[in-house]
Design a protein around this motif. Structure first.
Motif, PDB file in Angstrom:
ATOM      1  N   ILE A 176      32.615  58.227   0.406  1.00  0.00           N
ATOM      2  CA  ILE A 176      32.734  59.590  -0.006  1.00  0.00           C
ATOM      3  C   ILE A 176      31.636  60.304  -0.665  1.00  0.00           C
ATOM      4  N   ALA A 177      30.957  59.613  -1.468  1.00  0.00           N
ATOM      5  CA  ALA A 177      29.903  59.962  -1.966  1.00  0.00           C
ATOM      6  C   ALA A 177      28.720  60.051  -1.303  1.00  0.00           C
ATOM      7  N   THR A 178      28.590  59.347  -0.218  1.00  0.00           N
ATOM      8  CA  THR A 178      27.383  59.219   0.857  1.00  0.00           C
ATOM      9  C   THR A 178      27.771  60.835   1.706  1.00  0.00           C
ATOM     10  N   ASP A 179      29.040  61.023   2.251  1.00  0.00           N
ATOM     11  CA  ASP A 179      29.302  62.184   2.955  1.00  0.00           C
ATOM     12  C   ASP A 179      29.020  63.383   2.050  1.00  0.00           C
ATOM     13  N   ASN A 180      29.092  63.492   0.838  1.00  0.00           N
ATOM     14  CA  ASN A 180      29.078  64.737  -0.093  1.00  0.00           C
ATOM     15  C   ASN A 180      27.949  64.476  -1.083  1.00  0.00           C
ATOM     16  N   GLU A 181      26.564  64.543  -0.689  1.00  0.00           N
ATOM     17  CA  GLU A 181      25.570  64.349  -1.520  1.00  0.00           C
ATOM     18  C   GLU A 181      25.357  65.190  -2.531  1.00  0.00           C
ATOM     19  N   GLY A 182      25.456  64.600  -3.819  1.00  0.00           N
ATOM     20  CA  GLY A 182      25.224  65.387  -5.139  1.00  0.00           C
ATOM     21  C   GLY A 182      26.689  65.798  -5.622  1.00  0.00           C
ATOM     22  N   VAL A 183      27.672  65.568  -4.977  1.00  0.00           N
ATOM     23  CA  VAL A 183      28.847  65.858  -5.791  1.00  0.00           C
ATOM     24  C   VAL A 183      29.593  64.705  -6.317  1.00  0.00           C
ATOM     25  N   GLU A 184      30.035  64.709  -7.548  1.00  0.00           N
ATOM     26  CA  GLU A 184      30.612  63.965  -8.351  1.00  0.00           C
ATOM     27  C   GLU A 184      32.002  63.920  -8.317  1.00  0.00           C
ATOM     28  N   PHE A 185      32.541  62.575  -7.806  1.00  0.00           N
ATOM     29  CA  PHE A 185      34.008  62.835  -7.641  1.00  0.00           C
ATOM     30  C   PHE A 185      34.586  61.625  -8.870  1.00  0.00           C
ATOM     31  N   PRO A 186      35.759  61.968  -9.123  1.00  0.00           N
ATOM     32  CA  PRO A 186      36.562  61.158 -10.166  1.00  0.00           C
ATOM     33  C   PRO A 186      36.991  59.684  -9.901  1.00  0.00           C
ATOM     34  N   ASN A 187      37.263  59.000 -10.682  1.00  0.00           N
ATOM     35  CA  ASN A 187      37.571  57.588 -10.477  1.00  0.00           C
ATOM     36  C   ASN A 187      39.240  57.723 -10.558  1.00  0.00           C
ATOM     37  N   GLN A 188      39.670  58.231  -9.090  1.00  0.00           N
ATOM     38  CA  GLN A 188      41.057  58.432  -9.042  1.00  0.00           C
ATOM     39  C   GLN A 188      41.527  58.003  -7.814  1.00  0.00           C
ATOM     40  N   PRO A 189      42.673  57.138  -7.731  1.00  0.00           N
ATOM     41  CA  PRO A 189      43.342  56.612  -6.518  1.00  0.00           C
ATOM     42  C   PRO A 189      43.806  57.761  -5.610  1.00  0.00           C
ATOM     43  N   ILE A 190      43.409  57.564  -4.178  1.00  0.00           N
ATOM     44  CA  ILE A 190      43.713  58.534  -3.221  1.00  0.00           C
ATOM     45  C   ILE A 190      45.278  58.222  -2.925  1.00  0.00           C
ATOM     46  N   THR A 191      45.914  59.245  -2.934  1.00  0.00           N
ATOM     47  CA  THR A 191      47.251  59.383  -2.369  1.00  0.00           C
ATOM     48  C   THR A 191      47.210  60.087  -1.001  1.00  0.00           C
ATOM     49  N   PHE A 192      47.557  59.424   0.171  1.00  0.00           N
ATOM     50  CA  PHE A 192      47.607  59.800   1.343  1.00  0.00           C
ATOM     51  C   PHE A 192      49.055  60.193   1.728  1.00  0.00           C
ATOM     52  N   VAL A 193      49.124  61.639   2.149  1.00  0.00           N
ATOM     53  CA  VAL A 193      50.551  61.995   2.506  1.00  0.00           C
ATOM     54  C   VAL A 193      50.708  62.427   3.947  1.00  0.00           C
ATOM     55  N   HIS A 194      51.727  62.066   4.532  1.00  0.00           N
ATOM     56  CA  HIS A 194      52.058  61.810   5.742  1.00  0.00           C
ATOM     57  C   HIS A 194      53.355  62.132   6.145  1.00  0.00           C
ATOM     58  N   ARG A 195      53.973  62.651   7.373  1.00  0.00           N
ATOM     59  CA  ARG A 195      54.974  63.155   7.684  1.00  0.00           C
ATOM     60  C   ARG A 195      56.061  61.897   7.602  1.00  0.00           C
ATOM     61  N   SER A 196      57.331  61.984   7.319  1.00  0.00           N
ATOM     62  CA  SER A 196      58.259  61.127   7.488  1.00  0.00           C
ATOM     63  C   SER A 196      59.188  61.364   8.660  1.00  0.00           C
ATOM     64  N   ASP A 197      59.256  62.396   9.037  1.00  0.00           N
ATOM     65  CA  ASP A 197      60.008  62.655  10.229  1.00  0.00           C
ATOM     66  C   ASP A 197      59.267  62.653  11.617  1.00  0.00           C
ATOM     67  N   GLY A 198      60.105  62.931  12.481  1.00  0.00           N
ATOM     68  CA  GLY A 198      59.388  62.922  14.054  1.00  0.00           C
ATOM     69  C   GLY A 198      58.585  64.067  14.034  1.00  0.00           C
ATOM     70  N   SER A 199      57.446  63.960  14.312  1.00  0.00           N
ATOM     71  CA  SER A 199      56.737  65.063  14.440  1.00  0.00           C
ATOM     72  C   SER A 199      55.660  65.100  15.556  1.00  0.00           C
ATOM     73  N   GLY A 200      55.364  66.129  16.078  1.00  0.00           N
ATOM     74  CA  GLY A 200      54.276  66.592  17.109  1.00  0.00           C
ATOM     75  C   GLY A 200      53.248  66.669  16.312  1.00  0.00           C
ATOM     76  N   THR A 201      52.943  67.183  15.017  1.00  0.00           N
ATOM     77  CA  THR A 201      51.655  67.396  14.338  1.00  0.00           C
ATOM     78  C   THR A 201      51.266  65.885  14.106  1.00  0.00           C
TER      79      THR A 201
END
Length: 371
Positions: free
Chosen positions: A174-199
């Motif tokens: 993530i740091a390589t993709d965003n040079e010069g940006v400081e990111f926190p030491n924080q877990p990533i929570t990925f949010v997805h659909r729980s229902d049947g979804s065209g998205t």
């Protein structure tokens, strides 16, 4: 088959007042108002009683459908009321197959599911009629307080996030993709659909195409490697907002509705296009539309195309028993493809159909029978 040529310069940034999430999840109903003529004056529609039309399906186009159906009722014909339940593509397709609605809506063509197609053919003596009324695109929205810079994600990086191999915001990728940006030491929570979804279908069809180690395949429902689930685009938006460090996938309209930051992601050409309708439309430019309209573009070739783009199909029957209902539904659908409906489509950041496809859709609507 015809080649699609989507206009790429139709869109501008505008302040849009969208509906509340509560109104969308409760079901969308257009009612009230009179019929307006070209002078803005009201006049009779010729209908002697209210025609109630019901639909159900994808949450992705729900903000657009609400505006379309409400505007038609107020400005075109107050005797036509269209209700749309924003229940997800999977549930909408089931209601369409079961014949409990007048139309369904999905971001996944019914022909992509062998089981659903068989169920439809067992119930009806004809093929399903799926018509792409509008295009849209799926974005990564995120909640990362303290990071004011626009987030950029390479294909390798977002494949790692959804696959569970990148789990913290201070990951070097993530740091390589965003040079010069400081990111926190924080877990990533990925949010997805729980229902049947065209998205989910549009999103996972892309992941299944570009992520070498993606384990879940493509579909309206998949076994996610990581993350938490939310019901509908509304639920995913809420999950992102309620969890610092969260990132998830949404229709762009829902990110705008909830004022959630949107990441810029890498396309096949290695570019990071703006997540705008004009760039989403480039995903379909020059692509052949099949006879059954079931066009999928999981990884667009155009160098400026937004990479996760898809169509929204409205499913109608090839035969109706109520002439008044079909006449009204046909009128509504044709209106959405005309100048007034198209203006709303552009205003709410969706992608209108090109004239060549509109002509084909109208021909299919003309062929629907009333028994």
């Amino acid at each position: 088959m015809l080649s699609l040529n989507f206009p790429s310069q139709l869109f501008s940034w505008r302040s849009v007042k969208l509906l509340s999430v509560a109104a969308l999840s409760a079901g969308l109903v257009a009612c009230g108002g009179e019929v307006a003529n070209n002078n803005g004056e009201t006049e009779g529609s010729g209908r002697t009683s209210t025609v109630a039309i019901s639909g159900a399906g994808a949450t992705f186009p729900a903000p657009l459908f609400q505006r379309w159906f409400d505007t038609f009722n107020r400005q075109v014909d107050s005797m036509v009321q269209v209700s749309y339940q924003s229940v997800g593509s999977g549930a909408g397709l089931e209601q369409y197959i079961n014949g409990t609605v007048d139309f369904g809506a999905s971001e996944a063509p019914i022909t992509e599911s062998a089981d659903r197609l068989k169920s439809f053919k067992d119930a009806y003596p004809y093929e399903p009629l799926q018509l792409p009324l509008v295009g849209g695109y799926v974005i990564f929205a995120y909640n990362l307080p303290g990071v004011d810079a626009e987030l950029k994600l390479s294909r390798t990086t977002y494949c790692g996030i959804v696959g569970g191999t990148i789990t913290n915001w201070n990951d070097p990728a993530i740091a390589t993709d965003n040079e010069g940006v400081e990111f926190p030491n924080q877990p990533i929570t990925f949010v997805h659909r729980s229902d049947g979804s065209g998205t989910t279908f549009v999103f996972t069809n892309h992941l299944d195409t570009i992520c070498p180690d993606w384990p879940a395949g493509a579909g309206t429902s998949v076994d996610w490697p990581v993350g938490i689930g939310g019901q509908g685009n509304e639920g995913v938006a809420a999950g992102i907002q309620q969890n610092e460090g969260a990132i998830g996938y949404l229709s762009y309209a829902y990110a705008k509705l909830n004022d959630i930051p949107v990441a810029r992601i890498e396309n096949k050409a290695g570019n990071f296009p703006d997540p705008l309708p004009a760039n989403a439309s480039l995903a379909f430019e020059g692509v052949e539309m099949p006879d059954d309209f079931a066009l999928l573009v999981p990884d667009p070739e155009h160098p400026d195309a937004y990479p996760i783009s898809g169509l929204v199909w409205v499913m109608v029957y090839r035969e109706y028993s109520d002439a008044n209902k079909w006449d009204a539904l046909k009128e509504v659908l044709e209106w959405t493809l005309g100048p007034e409906g198209r203006a709303i489509t552009e205003e709410l950041y969706y992608v209108p159909m090109p004239d060549s496809i509109v002509t084909r859709i109208k021909k299919e609507l003309d062929a629907v029978k009333v028994n």
